[in-house]
Scaffold this motif. Structure first.
Motif, mmCIF file in Angstrom:
data_model
loop_
_atom_site.group_PDB
_atom_site.id
_atom_site.type_symbol
_atom_site.label_atom_id
_atom_site.label_comp_id
_atom_site.label_asym_id
_atom_site.label_seq_id
_atom_site.Cartn_x
_atom_site.Cartn_y
_atom_site.Cartn_z
ATOM 1 N N PRO A 187 0.834 -1.204 0.000
ATOM 2 C CA PRO A 187 0.000 0.000 0.000
ATOM 3 C C PRO A 187 0.867 1.251 0.000
ATOM 4 C CG PRO A 187 -0.029 -1.068 2.156
ATOM 5 C CD PRO A 187 0.649 -2.016 1.216
ATOM 6 N N ALA A 188 0.322 2.345 -0.506
ATOM 7 C CA ALA A 188 1.093 3.578 -0.656
ATOM 8 C C ALA A 188 1.592 4.121 0.672
ATOM 9 C CB ALA A 188 0.238 4.630 -1.370
ATOM 10 N N ASN A 189 0.867 3.844 1.762
ATOM 11 C CA ASN A 189 1.286 4.397 3.058
ATOM 12 C C ASN A 189 2.318 3.529 3.774
ATOM 13 O OD1 ASN A 189 -0.647 2.391 3.508
ATOM 14 N ND2 ASN A 189 -1.491 3.387 5.316
ATOM 15 N N HIS A 190 2.741 2.436 3.145
ATOM 16 C CA HIS A 190 3.811 1.603 3.706
ATOM 17 C C HIS A 190 5.121 1.977 3.027
ATOM 18 C CE1 HIS A 190 5.699 -2.668 4.264
ATOM 19 N NE2 HIS A 190 6.292 -1.747 5.002
ATOM 20 N N LEU A 191 6.001 2.648 3.748
ATOM 21 C CA LEU A 191 7.299 3.045 3.211
ATOM 22 C C LEU A 191 8.266 1.880 3.383
ATOM 23 C CD1 LEU A 191 7.492 6.666 4.675
ATOM 24 C CD2 LEU A 191 6.299 5.823 2.644
ATOM 25 N N ILE A 192 8.871 1.439 2.278
ATOM 26 C CA ILE A 192 9.612 0.181 2.337
ATOM 27 C C ILE A 192 11.109 0.321 2.070
ATOM 28 C CG2 ILE A 192 7.640 -1.284 1.819
ATOM 29 C CD1 ILE A 192 8.367 -1.264 -1.067
ATOM 30 N N ARG A 194 14.823 2.838 2.885
ATOM 31 C CA ARG A 194 15.406 3.901 3.705
ATOM 32 C C ARG A 194 15.307 5.243 2.987
ATOM 33 N NH1 ARG A 194 20.746 1.103 6.548
ATOM 34 N NH2 ARG A 194 19.779 -0.936 6.899
ATOM 35 N N GLU A 195 15.449 5.202 1.678
ATOM 36 C CA GLU A 195 15.369 6.428 0.889
ATOM 37 C C GLU A 195 13.996 7.087 1.043
ATOM 38 O OE1 GLU A 195 17.354 7.225 -3.234
ATOM 39 O OE2 GLU A 195 15.378 6.356 -3.617
ATOM 40 N N GLU A 196 12.942 6.274 0.998
ATOM 41 C CA GLU A 196 11.588 6.811 1.174
ATOM 42 C C GLU A 196 11.414 7.427 2.553
ATOM 43 O OE1 GLU A 196 8.447 4.217 -1.390
ATOM 44 O OE2 GLU A 196 9.464 3.129 0.218
ATOM 45 N N MET A 197 11.920 6.742 3.574
ATOM 46 C CA MET A 197 11.734 7.224 4.944
ATOM 47 C C MET A 197 12.584 8.446 5.247
ATOM 48 S SD MET A 197 11.186 3.758 7.216
ATOM 49 C CE MET A 197 12.078 2.591 6.199
ATOM 50 N N ARG A 198 13.702 8.588 4.556
ATOM 51 C CA ARG A 198 14.538 9.765 4.767
ATOM 52 C C ARG A 198 13.917 11.003 4.123
ATOM 53 N NH1 ARG A 198 20.191 6.581 3.454
ATOM 54 N NH2 ARG A 198 20.465 5.676 5.527
ATOM 55 N N SER A 199 13.276 10.816 2.985
ATOM 56 C CA SER A 199 12.663 11.961 2.307
ATOM 57 C C SER A 199 11.329 12.338 2.937
ATOM 58 C CB SER A 199 12.466 11.650 0.819
ATOM 59 O OG SER A 199 11.589 10.552 0.649
ATOM 60 N N ALA A 200 10.619 11.367 3.478
ATOM 61 C CA ALA A 200 9.327 11.632 4.128
ATOM 62 C C ALA A 200 9.170 10.653 5.285
ATOM 63 C CB ALA A 200 8.181 11.480 3.128
ATOM 64 N N PRO A 201 9.700 10.986 6.458
ATOM 65 C CA PRO A 201 9.655 10.060 7.600
ATOM 66 C C PRO A 201 8.242 9.572 7.901
ATOM 67 C CG PRO A 201 11.067 11.919 8.092
ATOM 68 C CD PRO A 201 10.386 12.239 6.797
ATOM 69 N N PRO A 202 8.088 8.285 8.201
ATOM 70 C CA PRO A 202 6.751 7.731 8.456
ATOM 71 C C PRO A 202 6.172 8.237 9.772
ATOM 72 C CG PRO A 202 8.424 6.111 8.989
ATOM 73 C CD PRO A 202 9.146 7.265 8.356
ATOM 74 N N HIS A 203 4.860 8.275 9.841
ATOM 75 C CA HIS A 203 4.210 8.661 11.092
ATOM 76 C C HIS A 203 4.505 7.646 12.196
ATOM 77 C CE1 HIS A 203 1.487 10.741 8.106
ATOM 78 N NE2 HIS A 203 1.886 11.730 8.879
ATOM 79 N N ILE A 204 4.552 6.370 11.813
ATOM 80 C CA ILE A 204 4.852 5.303 12.774
ATOM 81 C C ILE A 204 6.109 4.582 12.299
ATOM 82 C CG2 ILE A 204 4.015 3.211 13.899
ATOM 83 C CD1 ILE A 204 1.171 4.179 13.412
#
Length: 237
Positions: A187-192, A194-204
């Motif tokens: 799903p789009a809200n699952h960041l999978i 490190r690059e994704e999480m660095r650019s837009a850190p997850p809420h959880i």
């Protein structure tokens, strides 16, 4: 699950493994049968159990829907996506935890499968629904990656249809963005990555204690920005 039937199935499967892995008497059916007879007679030496543990049922409390005064957004979400039965009775320790966690630090000590995770996860989801925007809202720390994977699956279920993002940051998390085919599987809200999480850190953010220590030791300032990330601000750990 019938423990007696299950135990017998396991024993029989192990017997078949022994007879095929060590083909004693493979060319002589009589010898093969003698080997099986010896194993049957020595069953008590090879196996123990089944061992049953009888646990009394946990005390029941009110339903999540009855707590809607403090969890109205969460109840609305689950009523819409059907991923949790809001009218089902909670366990009493869950009810007490959900009532007290908003104003108190709490510790929940209960048995396996008693819903301890929901005691903190439901308040976190409610908080995220009340406070949309950028930045990490909660960090879940687990000692084992296997537990991290279990929580990722659970979050994917509970957060379906929301804008609340989540992701795991462990040694197994890929560094670069994944392919489009891999991206479409989640799903789009699952960041999978490190690059994704660095650019837009997850809420959880879900991680383990070793990786959390690494993140802070290697790049303390950048990772501190996770909790105060502003619009269009980049993070480069």
């Amino acid at each position: 699950m019938n423990p007696i039937v299950t135990s017998n199935d396991i024993i029989e499967t192990y017997f078949r493994y022994i007879m095929t892995r060590f083909p004693l008497g493979k060319t002589d059916p009589e010898i093969r049968e003698q080997v099986r007879t010896v194993l049957e007679k020595g069953k008590d030496r090879l196996f123990r159990g089944p061992i049953l543990e009888i646990m009394p049922p946990y005390k029941k409390g009110r339903s999540l829907k009855s707590l809607s005064k403090n969890y109205s957004d969460l109840v609305a979400l689950f009523s819409k996506n059907g991923n949790y039965p809001v009218e089902r009775e909670l366990f009493l320790h869950q009810e007490k935890a959900l009532e007290r966690i908003s104003t108190n630090n709490i510790i929940v000590a209960s048995g396996t499968g008693s819903g301890k995770t929901e005691c903190f996860l439901f308040p976190i989801i409610q908080y995220c629904l009340e406070n949309p925007g950028k930045g990490v809202r909660a960090v879940l720390i687990y000692p084992l990656n296997a537990l991290v994977e279990d929580q990722i699956e659970r979050l994917g279920k509970y957060l379906r249809g929301t804008q609340i993002t989540f992701g795991k940051y462990t040694g197994q998390t890929p560094r670069k963005a994944v392919t489009s085919a891999e991206r479409e599987k989640e799903p789009a809200n699952h960041l999978i990555s490190r690059e994704e999480m660095r650019s837009a850190p997850p809420h959880i953010l879900i991680t383990n204690y070793a990786m959390l220590e690494y993140m802070y030791a290697v790049n303390l300032i950048s990772w501190a920005c996770l909790f105060m990330k502003k619009e269009n601000e980049s993070i480069n750990p």
